[in-house]
Design an enzyme around this catalytic site. Structure first.
Site, PDB file in Angstrom:
ATOM      1  N   GLU A 328       0.831  -1.198   0.000  1.00  0.00           N
ATOM      2  CA  GLU A 328       0.000   0.000   0.000  1.00  0.00           C
ATOM      3  C   GLU A 328       0.870   1.255   0.000  1.00  0.00           C
ATOM      4  O   GLU A 328       1.786   1.383   0.814  1.00  0.00           O
ATOM      5  CB  GLU A 328      -0.893   0.046   1.244  1.00  0.00           C
ATOM      6  N   CYS A 329       0.604   2.171  -0.893  1.00  0.00           N
ATOM      7  CA  CYS A 329       1.193   3.508  -0.926  1.00  0.00           C
ATOM      8  C   CYS A 329       2.725   3.463  -0.844  1.00  0.00           C
ATOM      9  O   CYS A 329       3.387   3.178  -1.839  1.00  0.00           O
ATOM     10  CB  CYS A 329       0.601   4.382   0.174  1.00  0.00           C
ATOM     11  N   GLY A 330       3.321   3.705   0.314  1.00  0.00           N
ATOM     12  CA  GLY A 330       4.773   3.616   0.431  1.00  0.00           C
ATOM     13  C   GLY A 330       5.287   2.249   0.050  1.00  0.00           C
ATOM     14  O   GLY A 330       6.380   2.114  -0.516  1.00  0.00           O
ATOM     15  N   SER A 431      -1.121  -0.906  -4.463  1.00  0.00           N
ATOM     16  CA  SER A 431      -2.053   0.196  -4.673  1.00  0.00           C
ATOM     17  C   SER A 431      -1.647   1.384  -3.820  1.00  0.00           C
ATOM     18  O   SER A 431      -0.969   1.236  -2.797  1.00  0.00           O
ATOM     19  CB  SER A 431      -3.469  -0.254  -4.301  1.00  0.00           C
TER      20      SER A 431
END
Length: 454
Positions: A328-330, A431
């Site tokens: 996720e993200c990072g 994502s």
């Protein structure tokens, strides 16, 4: 099940009024009195909970009405309140701010009413005197069903200023407040506060605000209000933790630490043993069946992450063996070909996603989203729906010569427009969305099942 536990919600008239500082000061004061304190944070924020966890020495849980729904909020509250004496719940934004300008959905007020909790509201009272009474009266009559039991006056100029405000407030009692001490504020960066675990967040600052609170907060009155909270009914779910069936590696260090505790709890309940590791310092993992990379600050620690070639190579080998990897993200940035900083410097990363992460000076995305999977993923079948949140300053520059399969249909909370997201390749799912797994209990079970099939 009915439970009765002393509790307060610390709301505010808006962001930046000092809700976190008041909550931290109270937590430290109550612990000093020998009380066991459980803490919660309303909304999707990851950073404030690190401060509450540090102050209370217990894991702080998020409570978000829109992401989780009422039943999950009540269940999370119940499960985190075992063997504690009092609960402090910090709100988000303004007291009535949430999903819509026309309702309390997703707001601090909604959580307070679900938990039948008294509310103490924090105000920024710089340059203010009698007007404080008008503001508090407005908040009180705006929603008569909300138990607005007290207030805190923050950013005051002196103890005499606090007393003046107490004398002026006729509708809601002011229970003290904190004077201005700009040199003792907690440090911030582009996503908000520094994580409380980082070196530049000193114990001195925590102790300072605890000591200031002891001087100026009416702790006995606050305890009386907390003790007045009524018994509430919790629709407790029959959750049976499955025997350990697989091991999932969880990236956890200064670069990766944005996780909803609910997600980790649901993985354990689905039968996963969680093995925590550091992409910054570890060279390999032992016998894991899957990997979970949360968000964080990989851009801040990009040089160190990029230099850890032994772990990068090890994770690449796991990916080639089709070990399920969720990011996720990072975590997505770490899985990309590399991170390009605002200054232009590039640091190679895992290269499992054929895209480059580009840091920007301006915010790229912020807000709640609803996701529907349009293809089968490591979460499970097509058509899974769940909710999440995004907050980022980076974007992906896709490699058009090696296209990525997009497996999410993404709808922003306040829009009917659907966009594509969710990057999938073999057993990888990545994502920018921070998914809250309470919005769909099948996500944790689906991920565990994928790890068992590896």
């Amino acid at each position: 099940m009915n439970i009765k536990i002393p509790r307060i919600v610390i709301g505010g008239t808006g962001s930046g009024v000092g809700k976190t500082t008041i909550a931290l000061a109270l937590t430290q004061i109550l612990r000093k009195k020998g009380l066991k304190v459980a803490t919660f944070k309303c909304g999707p924020d990851y950073l404030d909970p690190t401060y509450h966890s540090r102050a209370s020495q217990k894991i702080c849980h998020n409570l978000d009405g829109w992401l989780m729904g009422k039943e999950s909020v009540l269940n999370t509250f119940y499960q985190a309140c075992h063997n504690v004496d009092i609960v402090i719940i910090e709100g988000m934004m303004g007291l009535f701010d949430g999903h819509s300008p026309n309702s309390e959905i997703g707001s601090t007020a909604e959580i307070a009413k679900w938990l039948a909790s008294p509310v103490l509201v924090v105000l920024d009272t710089r340059g203010m005197a009698r007007t404080v009474s008008a503001i508090l009266k407005g908040l009180k009559i705006f929603d008569p069903d909300l138990n607005l039991a007290g207030a805190f006056a923050n950013f005051t100029g002196s103890p005499s200023h606090i007393q003046l405000l107490k004398d002026a407030s006729t509708e809601v009692p002011i229970l003290g407040g904190l004077c201005k001490h700009s040199e003792q504020t907690f440090p911030e960066r582009h996503l908000g506060l520094y994580s409380a675990s980082e070196e530049n967040v000193s114990e001195e600052k925590f102790n300072f605000w605890g000591e200031e609170g002891e001087k100026s907060l009416e702790v006995n009155s606050i305890l009386e209000i907390a003790n007045s909270a009524p018994e509430i009914s919790i629709p407790v779910s029959n959750i049976n933790t499955t025997l350990k069936r697989c091991k999932i590696g969880i990236a956890m260090d200064s670069a990766f630490h944005f996780y909803y505790e609910e997600n980790l709890m649901r993985l354990r309940q689905a039968g996963a043993e969680l093995v925590f590791f550091s992409p910054l310092s570890d060279s390999k993992l032992t016998d894991v069946d899957g990997l979970y990379f949360g968000g964080g600050y990989p851009e801040v620690f990009a040089p160190t992450l990029s230099k850890n070639k032994s772990l990068l190579n090890y994770i690449q080998d796991l990916s080639y063996k089709n070990i399920p990897i969720y990011a996720e993200c990072g975590g997505l940035m770490y899985l990309s070909k590399g991170i390009k900083l605002v200054e232009g410097e590039f640091f190679p990363m895992l290269g499992l996603i054929s895209a480059t992460s580009i840091m920007e000076k301006k915010l790229k995305a912020l807000g709640y989203v609803e996701v529907t999977t349009k293809k089968e993923t490591i979460f499970g079948e097509v058509g899974l729906r769940f909710r999440g949140h995004q907050f980022r300053y980076s974007d992906l520059e896709l490699d058009e010569s090696n296209p990525i399969e997009l497996v999410y249909n993404l709808r922003k909370r306040k829009s009917d427009q659907v966009s594509e997201e969710g990057y999938s390749k073999n057993s990888i799912l990545a994502s920018y969305i921070h998914a809250h797994w309470a919005s769909n209990p099948n996500l944790a079970e689906g991920f565990v099942q994928s790890c068992l099939r590896k």
